[in-house]
Write a protein that holds these residues in place. Sequence first.
Motif, PDB file in Angstrom:
ATOM      1  N   ALA A 252     -43.511 -29.566  23.046  1.00  0.00           N
ATOM      2  CA  ALA A 252     -42.631 -29.567  21.926  1.00  0.00           C
ATOM      3  C   ALA A 252     -41.461 -28.956  21.748  1.00  0.00           C
ATOM      4  CB  ALA A 252     -43.476 -29.309  19.962  1.00  0.00           C
ATOM      5  N   ARG A 253     -41.227 -27.654  22.530  1.00  0.00           N
ATOM      6  CA  ARG A 253     -39.960 -26.898  22.621  1.00  0.00           C
ATOM      7  C   ARG A 253     -39.328 -27.501  23.653  1.00  0.00           C
ATOM      8  NH1 ARG A 253     -41.461 -20.313  23.396  1.00  0.00           N
ATOM      9  NH2 ARG A 253     -40.272 -20.260  20.970  1.00  0.00           N
ATOM     10  N   CYS A 254     -40.399 -28.613  24.662  1.00  0.00           N
ATOM     11  CA  CYS A 254     -38.843 -28.441  25.495  1.00  0.00           C
ATOM     12  C   CYS A 254     -38.764 -30.257  24.508  1.00  0.00           C
ATOM     13  CB  CYS A 254     -40.310 -29.841  26.879  1.00  0.00           C
ATOM     14  SG  CYS A 254     -40.389 -28.588  27.933  1.00  0.00           S
ATOM     15  N   LYS A 255     -38.896 -30.833  23.681  1.00  0.00           N
ATOM     16  CA  LYS A 255     -38.391 -32.275  23.188  1.00  0.00           C
ATOM     17  C   LYS A 255     -37.903 -31.326  22.378  1.00  0.00           C
ATOM     18  CE  LYS A 255     -40.690 -35.226  24.964  1.00  0.00           C
ATOM     19  NZ  LYS A 255     -39.560 -36.236  25.709  1.00  0.00           N
ATOM     20  N   SER A 256     -37.242 -30.408  21.746  1.00  0.00           N
ATOM     21  CA  SER A 256     -35.997 -29.441  20.657  1.00  0.00           C
ATOM     22  C   SER A 256     -35.220 -29.211  21.685  1.00  0.00           C
ATOM     23  CB  SER A 256     -36.898 -28.543  20.485  1.00  0.00           C
ATOM     24  OG  SER A 256     -36.707 -27.392  19.551  1.00  0.00           O
ATOM     25  N   VAL A 257     -35.711 -28.637  22.807  1.00  0.00           N
ATOM     26  CA  VAL A 257     -34.391 -28.328  23.625  1.00  0.00           C
ATOM     27  C   VAL A 257     -33.436 -29.298  23.849  1.00  0.00           C
ATOM     28  CG1 VAL A 257     -33.965 -27.425  26.495  1.00  0.00           C
ATOM     29  CG2 VAL A 257     -35.383 -26.224  24.854  1.00  0.00           C
ATOM     30  N   LEU A 258     -34.263 -30.670  24.142  1.00  0.00           N
ATOM     31  CA  LEU A 258     -33.004 -32.194  24.291  1.00  0.00           C
ATOM     32  C   LEU A 258     -32.686 -33.005  23.808  1.00  0.00           C
ATOM     33  CD1 LEU A 258     -36.102 -33.843  26.979  1.00  0.00           C
ATOM     34  CD2 LEU A 258     -34.156 -32.894  27.786  1.00  0.00           C
ATOM     35  N   ARG A 259     -33.117 -31.906  21.878  1.00  0.00           N
ATOM     36  CA  ARG A 259     -32.880 -32.789  21.001  1.00  0.00           C
ATOM     37  C   ARG A 259     -31.707 -31.732  20.270  1.00  0.00           C
ATOM     38  NH1 ARG A 259     -38.332 -33.595  19.319  1.00  0.00           N
ATOM     39  NH2 ARG A 259     -38.118 -31.321  18.547  1.00  0.00           N
ATOM     40  N   GLN A 260     -32.213 -30.437  20.883  1.00  0.00           N
ATOM     41  CA  GLN A 260     -30.680 -29.514  20.527  1.00  0.00           C
ATOM     42  C   GLN A 260     -29.120 -30.429  21.238  1.00  0.00           C
ATOM     43  OE1 GLN A 260     -31.441 -25.595  21.292  1.00  0.00           O
ATOM     44  NE2 GLN A 260     -29.753 -24.861  20.381  1.00  0.00           N
TER      45      GLN A 260
ATOM     46  N   SER B 129     -48.323 -35.656  30.225  1.00  0.00           N
ATOM     47  CA  SER B 129     -49.328 -36.747  31.294  1.00  0.00           C
ATOM     48  C   SER B 129     -51.048 -35.997  31.465  1.00  0.00           C
ATOM     49  CB  SER B 129     -49.241 -35.980  32.792  1.00  0.00           C
ATOM     50  OG  SER B 129     -48.070 -37.650  33.083  1.00  0.00           O
ATOM     51  N   CYS B 130     -50.902 -34.400  31.265  1.00  0.00           N
ATOM     52  CA  CYS B 130     -52.434 -33.693  31.585  1.00  0.00           C
ATOM     53  C   CYS B 130     -52.482 -33.840  30.174  1.00  0.00           C
ATOM     54  CB  CYS B 130     -51.679 -32.170  31.378  1.00  0.00           C
ATOM     55  SG  CYS B 130     -50.915 -31.634  32.663  1.00  0.00           S
ATOM     56  N   LEU B 131     -52.493 -34.090  29.379  1.00  0.00           N
ATOM     57  CA  LEU B 131     -53.014 -34.408  27.593  1.00  0.00           C
ATOM     58  C   LEU B 131     -53.324 -35.502  27.601  1.00  0.00           C
ATOM     59  CD1 LEU B 131     -50.412 -32.612  25.258  1.00  0.00           C
ATOM     60  CD2 LEU B 131     -52.321 -31.635  25.770  1.00  0.00           C
ATOM     61  N   GLU B 132     -52.610 -36.849  27.932  1.00  0.00           N
ATOM     62  CA  GLU B 132     -52.877 -37.978  27.988  1.00  0.00           C
ATOM     63  C   GLU B 132     -54.386 -37.858  28.766  1.00  0.00           C
ATOM     64  OE1 GLU B 132     -49.578 -40.272  29.786  1.00  0.00           O
ATOM     65  OE2 GLU B 132     -48.140 -39.787  27.557  1.00  0.00           O
ATOM     66  N   VAL B 133     -54.159 -37.778  30.438  1.00  0.00           N
ATOM     67  CA  VAL B 133     -55.565 -37.524  30.884  1.00  0.00           C
ATOM     68  C   VAL B 133     -57.011 -37.370  29.642  1.00  0.00           C
ATOM     69  CG1 VAL B 133     -56.957 -36.584  33.056  1.00  0.00           C
ATOM     70  CG2 VAL B 133     -54.845 -37.384  33.398  1.00  0.00           C
ATOM     71  N   CYS B 134     -56.417 -36.648  29.153  1.00  0.00           N
ATOM     72  CA  CYS B 134     -57.483 -35.520  28.017  1.00  0.00           C
ATOM     73  C   CYS B 134     -57.374 -36.870  26.793  1.00  0.00           C
ATOM     74  CB  CYS B 134     -57.127 -34.400  27.924  1.00  0.00           C
ATOM     75  SG  CYS B 134     -56.843 -33.165  29.222  1.00  0.00           S
ATOM     76  N   ASN B 135     -57.111 -37.990  26.702  1.00  0.00           N
ATOM     77  CA  ASN B 135     -56.714 -38.731  25.488  1.00  0.00           C
ATOM     78  C   ASN B 135     -55.728 -38.166  24.103  1.00  0.00           C
ATOM     79  OD1 ASN B 135     -57.546 -40.855  27.038  1.00  0.00           O
ATOM     80  ND2 ASN B 135     -59.407 -41.564  25.249  1.00  0.00           N
ATOM     81  N   VAL B 136     -55.109 -37.089  24.287  1.00  0.00           N
ATOM     82  CA  VAL B 136     -54.778 -36.020  23.188  1.00  0.00           C
ATOM     83  C   VAL B 136     -53.229 -36.860  23.661  1.00  0.00           C
ATOM     84  CG1 VAL B 136     -54.054 -33.608  22.604  1.00  0.00           C
ATOM     85  CG2 VAL B 136     -56.574 -34.695  24.067  1.00  0.00           C
ATOM     86  N   LEU B 137     -52.363 -36.934  22.407  1.00  0.00           N
ATOM     87  CA  LEU B 137     -51.470 -37.308  21.882  1.00  0.00           C
ATOM     88  C   LEU B 137     -50.216 -35.971  21.676  1.00  0.00           C
ATOM     89  CD1 LEU B 137     -49.486 -39.908  21.381  1.00  0.00           C
ATOM     90  CD2 LEU B 137     -49.727 -39.168  18.256  1.00  0.00           C
ATOM     91  N   PRO B 138     -49.136 -36.149  22.961  1.00  0.00           N
ATOM     92  CA  PRO B 138     -48.501 -35.280  22.850  1.00  0.00           C
ATOM     93  C   PRO B 138     -47.451 -34.776  21.635  1.00  0.00           C
ATOM     94  CG  PRO B 138     -47.805 -36.753  24.659  1.00  0.00           C
ATOM     95  CD  PRO B 138     -49.227 -37.106  23.838  1.00  0.00           C
ATOM     96  N   VAL B 139     -47.325 -33.776  20.628  1.00  0.00           N
ATOM     97  CA  VAL B 139     -47.030 -34.058  20.105  1.00  0.00           C
ATOM     98  C   VAL B 139     -45.363 -33.569  20.050  1.00  0.00           C
ATOM     99  CG1 VAL B 139     -48.114 -32.749  18.301  1.00  0.00           C
ATOM    100  CG2 VAL B 139     -46.622 -31.343  19.229  1.00  0.00           C
ATOM    101  N   GLU B 140     -44.386 -34.258  19.818  1.00  0.00           N
ATOM    102  CA  GLU B 140     -42.688 -34.171  19.612  1.00  0.00           C
ATOM    103  C   GLU B 140     -42.153 -32.903  18.835  1.00  0.00           C
ATOM    104  OE1 GLU B 140     -40.273 -36.246  21.171  1.00  0.00           O
ATOM    105  OE2 GLU B 140     -42.081 -37.120  21.904  1.00  0.00           O
ATOM    106  N   GLU B 141     -42.472 -32.075  17.853  1.00  0.00           N
ATOM    107  CA  GLU B 141     -42.486 -31.506  17.168  1.00  0.00           C
ATOM    108  C   GLU B 141     -43.482 -30.794  16.077  1.00  0.00           C
ATOM    109  OE1 GLU B 141     -39.576 -32.213  14.412  1.00  0.00           O
ATOM    110  OE2 GLU B 141     -39.620 -34.114  14.218  1.00  0.00           O
ATOM    111  N   MET B 142     -43.295 -29.176  16.269  1.00  0.00           N
ATOM    112  CA  MET B 142     -44.787 -28.513  15.687  1.00  0.00           C
ATOM    113  C   MET B 142     -43.550 -27.861  14.105  1.00  0.00           C
ATOM    114  SD  MET B 142     -46.776 -28.057  18.184  1.00  0.00           S
ATOM    115  CE  MET B 142     -48.293 -27.243  17.313  1.00  0.00           C
TER     116      MET B 142
END
Length: 576
Positions: free
Chosen positions: A450-458, A563-576
Amino acid sequence: MNIYGIFKNDLDQIANKLKNENILTHEAFAVERPKDAKFGDLSTNIAIVSAKQNGTNPRALSEKYVEHIKALEYVESVSVEGAGFINVFLKTSSLHKILETILTLGNEYGSSNIGNNEKINVEYVSANPTGPMHIGHARGACFGDTLVNVLKKAGYDVTKEYYVNDAGKQIDVLAESAYYRYLEALGESVTIPEGCYPGDYLIQTGKKLAEKYGNSLKTMENPIQEIRFFVVDNMLELIKDDLARLAIKHDIFVSEYELQKTGYIEKGINLLEEKGLVYYGTLEKPKGMAVEDWEEKEQLIFKSTAFGDDMDRVVKKSDGTYAYFAGDIGYTVHKLERGYTKLVYVLGADHAGYVKRLKSIVSALSDNKVECDVRICQLVNFLNGGEVVKMSKRAGTFVTVGDVIDEVGGDVVRLMMLTRKNDITINFDLKVAKEQSKDNPVFYIQYAHARCKSVLRQAKNDSPDAYNLYLNKDFSVLNNLESQEDMEIIKTLMLFPRILEQASIHNEPHRVVFYAEELANSLHTFWAKGRDNENLKFIQKNNSQLTAARLIMIDCIANVIASCLEVCNVLPVEEM
């Protein structure tokens, strides 16, 4: 781009060249990350293992390798340490190339074809269909499902299988328990006898039986046999619902009852007889422990000790009925007929005694051609703030998966179950699972994404010139990444393909989660340093080139964590 694999292939070529010059022969060697970063980016023991085979001095032999390694285009410098370990530093341009590769490949970064489409069967969960899944089942479910995804990433052809134990006495007990709930649904006052399943989950099954049969079951000669399969199907639906909430869907459900009905046990025993691997006899009574199926009478016995087991195993009892192990024989034949070259069993802690017997029967029936790996998932201690959680009221005797998912969500359960290696007990603490802190690995990993996505939005708003350079994939800006902190993150990103490869080779999916934690920590550490050091801020107000380069790096981090999360079948979150 797997730099570890590239370097290993180059070392193979160098070794073959030295072999052709009659200098040496070489055997299996390793390429690793040095334990201490000061020694380099890559390390290999090729000179040490080659020296053993050739009777030469490893340090002297390592120098012959060094001459050739120096010429590799991605190598900056080479050194020899200790007994002959060869350490390599990579060129900065080679490290920059890794970011370019990640951004180009997206979620395919880390995928490989080391499996070469080999057919693997992974059997996991296989909980008795006598009620909803408990928290212990969840561990095997998450382990097995993530392992399947890891293997697929590595190029294997994998089948996800569930073995339905629907032929044992426990199913008769289940049907009887459901019958009492049926009577209850008809308005009768009942007491569930000791030995039956007391869980409230059977109340709904009883109501369904009442809807289906009305009063007719009460007048039937054998109502238990009549409702047996109906009740099993109901329990399987409960289990499938729990699995679906964990994003798990098996390819195949194999019925133990159907295997017995279609003669697979007899087929397996006949094959063993043809191979001369069964005999009639009496096993010596083991000292100090009770063993199922032991009796002081002649029985049909499988020579499992010939394949590494601790004792031979009874196949057919003296009264002509089959021992429990006979079912494993029939099921193994069924798997082998489908052409798998590797069988993986994911079992609970109470099945530790099954490891050698399963391996022995697979070896015997496949003439040692099919590999068998049995993974035991240890216990889950379910806590809340360090205190043991009381048993589930709905289930009657255990903490259900559904209860836990209701509390924290399926994604949290999946990741928490992979925060320890499978053979180590897990303390699943509800309080920790809900915390937003470093102590909660699920939050820590998701927060990094989420922090990575926040930086890109900023950056899109605050630094549009840099954002456009990043968006247009202008990789020339990567030359601006020069700090030690930048290089450390890139070197961590460089590890991902190797992590996936090793996880697939060793059937250890927890490696992916461990790595995701490491990468998340690298990002959070970089972020913290940026508070005190302006040069380490991701967005540089007066330097669009460096900002663009950091945005590329940030996107790569987000990509690999996703990719790590998707291997675990977990949806990565965009913001928290």
